[in-house]
Design a protein around this motif. Structure first.
Motif, PDB file in Angstrom:
ATOM      1  N   GLU A 606       0.671  -0.888   0.348  1.00 45.46           N
ATOM      2  CA  GLU A 606      -0.335  -0.151  -0.111  1.00 45.46           C
ATOM      3  C   GLU A 606       1.132   1.120   0.037  1.00 45.46           C
ATOM      4  O   GLU A 606       2.182   1.604   0.917  1.00 45.46           O
ATOM      5  CB  GLU A 606      -0.703   0.329   1.090  1.00 45.46           C
ATOM      6  CG  GLU A 606      -2.161  -1.029   1.136  1.00 45.46           C
ATOM      7  CD  GLU A 606      -2.881  -1.633   2.319  1.00 45.46           C
ATOM      8  OE1 GLU A 606      -2.675   0.226   3.182  1.00 45.46           O
ATOM      9  OE2 GLU A 606      -3.897  -2.127   2.769  1.00 45.46           O
ATOM     10  N   LEU A 608       0.120   5.168   0.484  1.00 44.50           N
ATOM     11  CA  LEU A 608      -0.611   6.024   0.825  1.00 44.50           C
ATOM     12  C   LEU A 608      -0.175   7.469   0.230  1.00 44.50           C
ATOM     13  O   LEU A 608       0.937   8.345   0.579  1.00 44.50           O
ATOM     14  CB  LEU A 608      -0.458   6.382   2.831  1.00 44.50           C
ATOM     15  CG  LEU A 608      -0.783   5.533   3.105  1.00 44.50           C
ATOM     16  CD1 LEU A 608      -1.058   5.537   4.716  1.00 44.50           C
ATOM     17  CD2 LEU A 608      -2.598   4.601   3.036  1.00 44.50           C
ATOM     18  N   ASP A 626      -5.477   9.416  -0.600  1.00 48.54           N
ATOM     19  CA  ASP A 626      -6.275   8.722  -1.468  1.00 48.54           C
ATOM     20  C   ASP A 626      -5.439   7.725  -1.093  1.00 48.54           C
ATOM     21  O   ASP A 626      -4.409   7.509  -0.375  1.00 48.54           O
ATOM     22  CB  ASP A 626      -5.385   8.943  -2.466  1.00 48.54           C
ATOM     23  CG  ASP A 626      -5.988   9.972  -3.565  1.00 48.54           C
ATOM     24  OD1 ASP A 626      -7.282  10.348  -3.023  1.00 48.54           O
ATOM     25  OD2 ASP A 626      -6.043  10.341  -4.698  1.00 48.54           O
ATOM     26  N   ARG A 627      -5.530   5.690  -1.249  1.00 51.38           N
ATOM     27  CA  ARG A 627      -4.704   5.385  -0.673  1.00 51.38           C
ATOM     28  C   ARG A 627      -4.847   3.918  -1.914  1.00 51.38           C
ATOM     29  O   ARG A 627      -5.248   3.704  -2.564  1.00 51.38           O
ATOM     30  CB  ARG A 627      -5.075   4.382   0.082  1.00 51.38           C
ATOM     31  CG  ARG A 627      -4.722   3.257   0.457  1.00 51.38           C
ATOM     32  CD  ARG A 627      -5.540   2.484   1.573  1.00 51.38           C
ATOM     33  NE  ARG A 627      -6.673   1.558   1.450  1.00 51.38           N
ATOM     34  CZ  ARG A 627      -6.539   0.553   1.122  1.00 51.38           C
ATOM     35  NH1 ARG A 627      -5.726  -0.951   1.629  1.00 51.38           N
ATOM     36  NH2 ARG A 627      -8.244  -0.010   1.082  1.00 51.38           N
ATOM     37  N   VAL A 629      -3.097   0.316  -4.357  1.00 51.03           N
ATOM     38  CA  VAL A 629      -2.997  -0.554  -3.396  1.00 51.03           C
ATOM     39  C   VAL A 629      -2.159  -1.798  -4.201  1.00 51.03           C
ATOM     40  O   VAL A 629      -3.097  -1.085  -5.799  1.00 51.03           O
ATOM     41  CB  VAL A 629      -4.538  -0.859  -2.780  1.00 51.03           C
ATOM     42  CG1 VAL A 629      -4.320  -3.147  -2.344  1.00 51.03           C
ATOM     43  CG2 VAL A 629      -4.541  -0.522  -1.895  1.00 51.03           C
ATOM     44  N   TRP A 640     -10.385   6.094  -2.137  1.00 47.79           N
ATOM     45  CA  TRP A 640     -10.267   7.190  -1.620  1.00 47.79           C
ATOM     46  C   TRP A 640     -11.261   7.046  -0.615  1.00 47.79           C
ATOM     47  O   TRP A 640     -12.311   6.641  -0.494  1.00 47.79           O
ATOM     48  CB  TRP A 640     -10.744   8.723  -2.209  1.00 47.79           C
ATOM     49  CG  TRP A 640     -11.145   8.669  -3.307  1.00 47.79           C
ATOM     50  CD1 TRP A 640     -12.557   8.901  -3.663  1.00 47.79           C
ATOM     51  CD2 TRP A 640     -10.897   8.349  -4.803  1.00 47.79           C
ATOM     52  NE1 TRP A 640     -13.043   8.661  -4.485  1.00 47.79           N
ATOM     53  CE2 TRP A 640     -11.810   8.301  -5.292  1.00 47.79           C
ATOM     54  CE3 TRP A 640      -9.324   7.911  -4.861  1.00 47.79           C
ATOM     55  CZ2 TRP A 640     -11.465   8.594  -6.746  1.00 47.79           C
ATOM     56  CZ3 TRP A 640      -9.392   7.823  -6.451  1.00 47.79           C
ATOM     57  CH2 TRP A 640     -10.545   7.800  -7.360  1.00 47.79           C
TER      58      TRP A 640
END
Length: 640
Positions: A606, A608, A626-627, A629, A640
């Motif tokens: 992940e 960030l 936002d993230r 992956v 998000w």
């Protein structure tokens, strides 16, 4: 082994596949696209050969946009010589009295009316004007082909030139649409024949066979591409949409908007239930072409799009592009105008450490100088100009996405934005947020994804015929079976493949309507079921249906498709390699922002935001909050 080559306006992307391994490359596009293909292939193959080269090209599109086609003679029935100029009497802009329709490709002096004279006399009259190509479109030729065939024979005897017959190019009713498409095809034939000849000669050095991408999302052999070059007008962008459909299906995402941003333009499309939205009519440079194509909407907004100031003092971006030569100012190749790429360099979004597109090293000083020059005309510092250019180009791209979604009744809420192309990752999350979308998917090798899409594309043949039937189920099935046999035979002959999947689409309307809706059909389904399916489609698209009214079948369309060379599931999962963190990048608005190296990220990792994810051919911005992956197949999901 296969090599896929997608030629764009700025860069040429290459993907090599040997059945288990995959390599990629990106090189600047040359004026003669065949040189880009051969140069990129030589750099990637290092002297080895492949069995098959797959090619997506913008040569046909560029020839039409730049008016570099052939001197065409247009032959139609006497009294209809101005058909291609009158058209449907539509105005390009309803409320703009200064907007003009596109100038016809054939001047009045090269249009000929075919009356009662013999075909030989008509041919001699045409050839006396020394045309480089001939377009023949006679009234009712979709039903009566004899006169067109006779004229073609006479032209061949009088002095062979490439001849496009409307019943061979577009075997459908509506004389203007058929005439316009036939003229476009004739206009492109000599140009594309020359290009294909040069390309085939170049490809002999590196590959055993050549296939070309069509606008409909399928592969064509060289002979078919040369005979119907109008089918190549969306050649390159179509491959990316096919690849996007494969990725969406793999992840079980039913509703997808594609966002393909390169150096010259941005292409967007819609995918529902794994199928790209198709269309049978589109306009390129104001010229109508009615051949099957993926419904791609293109705007002049890319990394090379030039910033300028209009007469009112407002900042504008595009559609003019700096291209590959000299390219953006940051390329250091002599360019001195500010582009979107220069804006990203000054904003700190692009790293300066690694070469871009093979051997291009970005220069922050050159970008700053170009933006300062633009800013001087607006009395703004270069940093403000850079932010303004990004905002303006994103407004263009948001509008394009709305055209293929909201304006067509597609609810973007809950949908996914699938982003690819060298510059797409810089804008994808911001655009998805503007449209209230759920997530962004960025597939592996996103910077060369349209080339990868060529490997995922299937050989395809499309056949159509207008029939004008009312309540004739048996006759409908007879023509449908005949067209499927024609499509199947054509594909088997060109590819030698026996594993052919057939499909049918029927254009249906209420009796008295002037426009049709395409309805999927299966031979033997019956007229009553076809009517029921049409009523349901009409209700879904137009908001109402008249179940008691009779229907009319206008055109039957058959498609033959073979298996693609590569399935998405066949691709190996990228093995992590290298350092995951590359340090930080200074961004004026956010300070020091961490930079991650995508090839080193493993499934489940992940990131960030705020952050940057760099890869060899592209950069992705992960915004604040936002993230990102990494999924099992290497696709990055930003949410998000």
């Amino acid at each position: 082994m296969a090599l896929a080559v997608d030629v764009g306006g700025t860069f040429t992307d290459l993907v090599w596949w040997d059945g288990s391994r995959l390599r990629t490359a990106k090189v600047p596009t040359t004026a003669d696209q065949s040189r880009s293909v051969l140069g990129g292939a030589a750099s990637l193959l290092s002297g080895s050969r492949v069995e098959l080269l797959l090619h997506g090209t913008t040569a046909a599109t560029n020839a039409l946009l730049e008016r570099r086609g052939a001197k065409v003679a247009f032959v139609t029935d006497a009294g209809f010589e101005d058909l291609i100029e009158i058209g449907r009497q539509d105005r390009p802009s309803l409320y703009d009295s200064f907007a003009d329709r596109a100038v016809p490709l054939v001047p009045r002096s090269m249009r000929f009316g075919f009356g009662t004279e013999e075909a030989g006399a008509m041919a001699r009259r045409v050839m006396a004007r020394s045309p480089e190509a001939v377009a023949v479109c006679l009234l009712w030729s979709a039903d009566r082909r004899g006169r067109e065939a006779a004229l073609a024979e006479a032209l061949e005897l009088d002095g062979p030139v490439p001849t496009s017959l409307s019943h061979q190019v577009l075997d459908e009713v509506r004389e203007f649409e058929r005439a316009s498409t036939t003229v476009v095809n004739a206009y492109l034939q000599p140009v594309m024949k020359s290009y294909m000849k040069r390309l085939a000669a170049a490809v002999e050095q590196v590959a055993g066979a050549l296939a070309v991408m069509s606008s409909a999302g399928g592969l064509m052999d060289v002979d078919s591409a040369t005979a119907v070059p109008a089918a190549l007008l969306l050649s390159g962008p179509a491959a990316g949409v096919v690849g996007a459909a494969a990725v969406g299906s793999h992840h079980g995402v039913a509703r997808v908007l594609t966002f393909d941003m390169g150096g010259t333009s941005t292409d967007v499309a819609r995918i529902e239930d794994g199928r790209p939205q198709m269309m049978n009519q589109r306009s390129v440079a104001g010229l109508l072409c009615s051949l099957p194509a993926i419904a791609i909407h293109t705007v002049g907004a890319g990394g090379g799009s030039i910033g300028w100031v209009d007469s009112g003092g407002a900042l504008r971006v595009g559609p003019q592009s700096a291209g590959a030569e000299p390219g953006p100012a940051a390329y250091g190749r002599g360019g001195d105008v500010a582009t979107v790429t220069d804006a990203h360099v000054l904003a700190g979004n692009l790293g300066l450490e690694r070469p871009l597109g093979g051997d291009i090293t970005l220069s922050r000083a050159a970008a700053a100088q170009a933006l300062a020059g633009l800013g001087a005309r607006m009395e703004l510092p270069e940093g403000e100009v850079a932010r303004g250019m990004v905002e303006v180009v994103e407004a263009h791209m948001e509008r394009a996405l709305r055209v293929v979604s909201i304006e067509q009744g597609f609810d973007t809420r809950g949908a996914s934005l699938l982003a690819f192309g060298g510059a797409a990752g810089l804008h994808a999350a911001a655009l998805a947020r503007r449209l209230d979308m759920d997530q962004v998917l960025i597939p592996p090798h996103s910077g060369v994804f349209s080339a990868l899409g060529l490997l995922l594309s299937a050989p395809r043949t499309d056949v159509s015929r207008s029939v004008m039937m009312q309540d004739e189920g048996l006759a409908l099935d007879a023509v449908a079976v005949e067209l499927m046999n024609v499509a199947s035979a054509g594909l088997r002959q060109s590819t030698g493949r026996l594993d052919v999947e057939l499909g049918l689409m029927v254009d249906v309307r209420y009796l008295g309507q002037s426009h049709e809706i395409g309805v999927p059909y299966r031979a033997g389904l019956g007229w009553a079921q076809l009517a029921s399916d049409f009523h349901a489609a009409h209700l879904r698209i137009n908001g109402f249906a008249r179940d008691a009214d009779p229907i009319e079948v206008v055109t039957i369309r058959a498609t033959a498709v073979a298996d693609p060379l590569l399935q998405w599931d066949h691709l190996p999962v990228p093995a992590p390699a290298g350092e995951r963190r590359l340090g930080t990048r200074s961004v004026p608005a956010a300070g020091e922002v961490p930079v991650w190296w995508r090839p080193a990220l493993a499934a489940g990792d992940e990131v960030l935001g705020p952050a940057f994810i760099d890869e060899p051919e592209a950069t992705t911005i992960v915004g604040h909050g936002d993230r990102a992956v990494v999924m099992a197949d290497g696709t990055i999901r930003v949410e998000w």
